[in-house]
Design an enzyme around this catalytic site. Structure first.
Site, PDB file in Angstrom:
ATOM      1  CG  HIS A 157      47.490  -0.121  -3.929  1.00 15.07           C
ATOM      2  ND1 HIS A 157      46.605  -0.886  -3.212  1.00 15.07           N
ATOM      3  CD2 HIS A 157      48.210  -0.994  -4.676  1.00 15.07           C
ATOM      4  CE1 HIS A 157      46.772  -2.168  -3.509  1.00 15.07           C
ATOM      5  NE2 HIS A 157      47.751  -2.258  -4.395  1.00 15.07           N
ATOM      6  CB  THR A 197      50.158   6.021   0.638  1.00 16.17           C
ATOM      7  OG1 THR A 197      50.200   7.453   0.506  1.00 16.17           O
ATOM      8  CG2 THR A 197      51.141   5.385  -0.335  1.00 16.17           C
ATOM      9  CD  GLU A 222      49.881   1.208  -1.257  1.00 18.74           C
ATOM     10  OE1 GLU A 222      49.467   2.387  -1.398  1.00 18.74           O
ATOM     11  OE2 GLU A 222      49.228   0.314  -0.715  1.00 18.74           O
ATOM     12  CG  HIS A 244      43.349  -1.480  -3.334  1.00 20.15           C
ATOM     13  ND1 HIS A 244      43.729  -0.954  -2.116  1.00 20.15           N
ATOM     14  CD2 HIS A 244      43.090  -2.789  -3.102  1.00 20.15           C
ATOM     15  CE1 HIS A 244      43.721  -1.901  -1.202  1.00 20.15           C
ATOM     16  NE2 HIS A 244      43.338  -3.028  -1.764  1.00 20.15           N
ATOM     17  CG  ASP A 304      43.377   2.461  -2.859  1.00 19.21           C
ATOM     18  OD1 ASP A 304      42.415   1.827  -2.402  1.00 19.21           O
ATOM     19  OD2 ASP A 304      44.522   1.982  -2.946  1.00 19.21           O
TER      20      ASP A 304
END
Length: 326
Positions: A59, A61, A133, A191, A201
């Protein structure tokens, strides 16, 4: 397995001193499911079991370190979390001169990072994955979830990732993969791969090819792409709709959660865009062109060669080359 460069830290590090942990200690070893009691427990490992963790999900953020840490650790109306958070240099909200891996959720627990994502034959990817993340302020205007379900209806900005940050992601990912053998190359996903209707992302600037070269995730061979591209260019008899429907089937065979039988033109565009973010980042338009098709065929040939035999777009000579010699 202590790591000299990786420090896994909790939320308290934002305020005071950091905690240094060995990543290998994050996953439990052996059986530790019973509390103390007045009974004896005999351990006989069963061969009829598998790892809970099957996927690794990347991912970004979309915000700075401090905001990301707060969102990923504090209660809210829409609570989210991930197992790990990796900061970047140049972020004034990050409190340390060196980059450190922050562990937010124990790997034995379910983090809330993937939503109702789908990959292969699995739904609810949260239940079967580890989430990383990565601090990066990629963003779309308006947000993807607010626009119609069609690729290209938002304007997105994707900053470069920090080089040292990516090196840390690679080191962390290698550590994870060493402990979870069921995370095969095609199970290291974005993701956007598992939720193309709502997420983009980690975006087209995430260096998937660099990660694959380090043994993390899937990538294709250029020569194989060129071979498939030459074959596809020679096929001029198929119409656009049949090409797109066949491509939807190939996407599903690779792992994407698209249903080839019910997919609309808009569905195919969104899944194609997610695929391009991952494997053709220099041109993301949601169009099923020959190059995009050739890249997917090259990936299928490399990781799922048994699925190619029923594809009309594959040269029979290619299939013969894939068969083992007797």
């Amino acid at each position: 397995m202590p790591k000299s460069r990786i420090k896994a830290c909790g939320k308290q590090a934002l305020i005071a001193a950091t905690c240094s942990l060995a990543l290998s200690a994050c996953a439990g070893n052996g059986f530790h499911n019973t509390a103390s009691g007045d009974f004896r427990v005999e351990t006989v490992p069963s061969q009829n079991a598998s790892e809970r963790v099957r996927f690794l999900v990347m991912h970004f953020t979309a915000s700075d370190f401090a905001s990301s840490l707060e969102v990923l650790t504090q209660p809210s109306s829409y609570p989210v979390s991930s197992h790990y958070l990796v900061p970047e240099h140049g972020d004034s909200s990050y409190p340390h001169p060196d980059l450190r891996v922050y562990q937010l959720v124990d790997e034995s627990r379910r983090a809330w990072h993937a939503g109702p994502g789908e990959w292969e034959d699995r739904t609810q990817v949260n239940d079967q994955s580890i989430g990383i993340e990565i601090v990066n302020r990629g963003r779309c205007h308006p947000p993807v979830e607010m626009v119609a379900q069609k690729a290209g209806e938002e304007v997105c900005f994707f900053p470069e990732f920090d080089r040292e940050q990516i090196e840390l992601v690679i080191e962390l990912s290698r550590d994870i993969l060493a402990r979870y053998p069921e995370i095969t190359p095609t199970r290291v996903v974005a993701h956007a791969d598992i939720r193309p209707y709502r997420k983009v992302d980690p975006g087209p600037r995430f260096p998937w090819e660099q990660l694959a070269a380090a043994g993390i995730g899937a990538w294709y061979d250029d020569d194989t792409v060129n071979r498939h591209l030459e074959n596809l260019r020679g096929n001029t008899s198929s119409d656009r709709e049949s090409i797109r429907l066949r491509f939807a089937r190939w996407l599903a065979d690779y792992g994407y959660g698209i249903d080839p039988e019910t997919a609309t033109d808009g569905d195919i565009g969104l899944y194609t865009r997610a695929f391009q973010y991952h494997f053709r980042p220099w041109k993301v338009d949601g169009e099923v062109d020959n190059q995009t098709r050739a890249i997917l065929l090259a990936l299928l040939e490399k990781y799922f060669p048994d699925k190619l035999g029923s594809y009309d777009d594959i040269d029979t000579g290619v299939i013969a080359e894939l068969q083992p010699a007797e």
